[in-house]
Design an enzyme around this catalytic site. Structure first.
Site, mmCIF file in Angstrom:
data_model
loop_
_atom_site.group_PDB
_atom_site.id
_atom_site.type_symbol
_atom_site.label_atom_id
_atom_site.label_comp_id
_atom_site.label_asym_id
_atom_site.label_seq_id
_atom_site.Cartn_x
_atom_site.Cartn_y
_atom_site.Cartn_z
ATOM 1 N N SER A 285 51.805 -53.389 17.540
ATOM 2 C CA SER A 285 51.562 -53.779 18.925
ATOM 3 C C SER A 285 52.683 -53.247 19.820
ATOM 4 O O SER A 285 52.916 -52.043 19.872
ATOM 5 C CB SER A 285 51.417 -55.306 18.999
ATOM 6 O OG SER A 285 50.852 -55.714 20.213
ATOM 7 N N HIS B 239 43.807 -57.950 15.357
ATOM 8 C CA HIS B 239 45.101 -57.486 15.833
ATOM 9 C C HIS B 239 46.189 -57.681 14.780
ATOM 10 O O HIS B 239 47.116 -56.876 14.678
ATOM 11 C CB HIS B 239 45.466 -58.216 17.134
ATOM 12 C CG HIS B 239 46.557 -57.550 17.912
ATOM 13 N ND1 HIS B 239 46.490 -56.229 18.315
ATOM 14 C CD2 HIS B 239 47.754 -58.019 18.360
ATOM 15 C CE1 HIS B 239 47.586 -55.910 18.980
ATOM 16 N NE2 HIS B 239 48.379 -56.970 19.009
ATOM 17 N N ASP C 16 47.437 -43.104 35.712
ATOM 18 C CA ASP C 16 46.775 -43.201 34.410
ATOM 19 C C ASP C 16 47.230 -44.417 33.609
ATOM 20 O O ASP C 16 47.076 -44.440 32.383
ATOM 21 C CB ASP C 16 47.013 -41.937 33.577
ATOM 22 C CG ASP C 16 46.427 -40.693 34.247
ATOM 23 O OD1 ASP C 16 45.315 -40.784 34.787
ATOM 24 O OD2 ASP C 16 47.100 -39.648 34.235
ATOM 25 N N ASP D 171 39.764 -55.608 16.575
ATOM 26 C CA ASP D 171 40.951 -55.995 17.342
ATOM 27 C C ASP D 171 40.526 -56.412 18.745
ATOM 28 O O ASP D 171 40.021 -55.588 19.519
ATOM 29 C CB ASP D 171 41.921 -54.820 17.419
ATOM 30 C CG ASP D 171 43.279 -55.205 18.006
ATOM 31 O OD1 ASP D 171 43.342 -56.158 18.808
ATOM 32 O OD2 ASP D 171 44.276 -54.545 17.666
#
Length: 291
Positions: free
Chosen positions: A138, A271, A220, A243
């Site tokens: 993560s 996750h 972006d 996830d």
């Protein structure tokens, strides 16, 4: 069950004493001590006392980088226990303001991933690793991506999962949906409150959400898109197809923009796939690191 450490509590104080004892023992025990035990200690790095855990006696150094508000112990119990300790020397760190690397309290300037990347690399250098691999989950994966791009001569191999290089408006909706920790299930909330105390946890989590949402205002939604082509070490991207926090397109983007990278999909993975499916995850990672 992994032991959780509370901030400013007798348990955390006891743990700090245990860290000190472990550091003293490490100077007395033979090398074999590291192959079966996990030592805990702190190291002064960039003006901060960083907590880490270390186990194994292998020639291949591996740094484990936890997710948001995570620590080595809470995020990597199965890896500290079961990754091959003859092949690897494993270090799991607590970034500043997380786990037992308090003080200082955690803050989130927009460049906090770059700050963590420098701290992580400098910690490993301070521990006398001249070259090492990184496993990042993560937020820890984002930190590892930046470190691999900025310090290519130090990073052997890279594994990331549940990580993203940019933030979309859909991501913002996911983050805001979990902003209020009082609405979390007790199973999810309790370990973090035990570690940090309810007030620090709620405040720090909200600050993390606020900061992550700020990335969406950049062109972006950039976090670290520009560094991906600069990653030249062998890279494995693991993605859980279920996830709920980091959709699959993020892993596909990393795979597309990191030259020569591999993508390993886990159909039932969420996750925390490295915890829920630790045996499969550890096997895939070990095979990649040992190739």
């Amino acid at each position: 069950m992994a032991l959780r450490f509370c901030r400013n509590t007798p348990l955390c104080a006891a743990f700090t004493s245990a860290c000190t004892r472990a550091a003293l023992l490490s100077s007395l025990k033979p090398v074999l001590f590291y192959s079966t035990s996990v030592i805990s200690a702190k190291k002064e790095v960039n003006g901060v006392s960083l907590h880490y855990q270390q186990t194994g006696r292998g020639n291949h150094g591996v740094l484990l980088l936890p997710g948001a508000l995570g620590s080595g112990q809470t995020d990597f119990g199965p890896q500290l226990k079961s990754l091959n300790k003859d092949h690897f020397t494993i270090v799991a760190w607590d970034p500043q303001g997380y786990g037992c690397s308090i003080p200082p309290d955690r803050n989130f300037p927009l460049e906090f991933f770059h700050r963590d990347a420098k701290d992580a690399v400098d910690l490993m250098l301070a521990l006398n690793f001249s070259r090492f691999s990184m496993l990042g989950w993560s937020d820890g994966g984002i930190t590892a991506l930046i470190a691999a791009a900025q310090y290519p001569f130090l990073i052997n191999k890279l594994v990331v999962w549940g990580s993203n290089a940019y933030v979309t408006e859909d991501d913002i909706k996911l983050y805001n949906a979990v902003r209020d920790v009082s609405k979390w299930s007790e199973r999810m909330r309790k370990p973090m409150e035990e570690m940090y105390g309810a007030e620090y946890f709620a405040k720090t989590w909200a600050a993390w959400v606020d900061c992550i949402c700020q990335f969406a205002k950049r062109p972006d939604g950039n976090i670290c898109r520009e560094v991906l082509p600069q990653i030249h070490c062998p890279t494995l991207i693991v993605q859980g197809l279920k996830d709920p926090m980091v959709p699959n397109f993020h892993a596909e983007f990393l795979h597309k923009h990191i030259k020569g990278s591999r993508l390993h999909l886990m159909p039932e993975g969420k996750h925390n796939l490295h915890l829920r499916f630790s045996e499969e995850f550890n096997q895939v990672v070990e095979e990649f690191l040992l190739q």
